[in-house]
Write a protein that holds these residues in place. Sequence first.
Motif, short mmCIF file in Angstrom:
data_model
loop_
_atom_site.label_atom_id
_atom_site.label_comp_id
_atom_site.label_asym_id
_atom_site.label_seq_id
_atom_site.Cartn_x
_atom_site.Cartn_y
_atom_site.Cartn_z
N THR A 213 0.90 -1.20 -0.03
CA THR A 213 -0.11 0.03 0.02
C THR A 213 0.85 1.31 -0.05
OG1 THR A 213 -0.12 0.48 2.38
CG2 THR A 213 -1.74 -1.15 1.38
N MET B 173 -2.61 5.48 1.15
CA MET B 173 -3.72 5.03 1.47
C MET B 173 -4.24 5.93 2.59
SD MET B 173 -4.84 1.26 2.57
CE MET B 173 -3.88 1.18 4.00
N ASN C 240 1.02 6.18 4.99
CA ASN C 240 -0.52 5.81 4.76
C ASN C 240 -1.02 6.76 5.96
OD1 ASN C 240 -0.88 4.02 2.46
ND2 ASN C 240 0.27 2.75 3.95
N ASN D 66 3.83 5.11 8.58
CA ASN D 66 2.68 5.35 8.52
C ASN D 66 2.19 6.33 9.51
OD1 ASN D 66 1.73 3.44 6.38
ND2 ASN D 66 2.72 2.08 7.79
#
Length: 128
Positions: free
Chosen positions: A3, A6, A44, A67
């Motif tokens: 990912t 996101m 993310n 993240n």
Amino acid sequence: MSTREMKCVIRIKGLQVPNVPSGLIVGDGAGGNLVGGILPGASNTIAHNFGCGVVVDLGTANALLSNRIFSNIGPGIDLGKDFGPTLNDPGDTDEGANHLQNFPCVLRFPENCRMLIWTRIRMLMAVI
């Protein structure tokens, strides 16, 4: 799975609506996944969830890197889907989700410094 950039946040008419039960679940023994990364733009945002930010159910070698995980009702990262912290242990030789890797402990936060934090993670290092 990999990912990048996101956002696990739902908005309806400007209001943030939480995901139920968690923002992202790595389950069914999944392994070798990358959530986020170290390159610019790879992180993310995983926030405002009714459960945990990220749940790693059973698999191993799942990397959760760079993240922004915040404002979740449960823990930011939950290993083993028990909705709570997994206690640190010496040597960290556990079986389970991501081998139940120990979480970092803040050792020192220098005075007049807002960005630099020294941490330590006790874990077993292995070459495969």
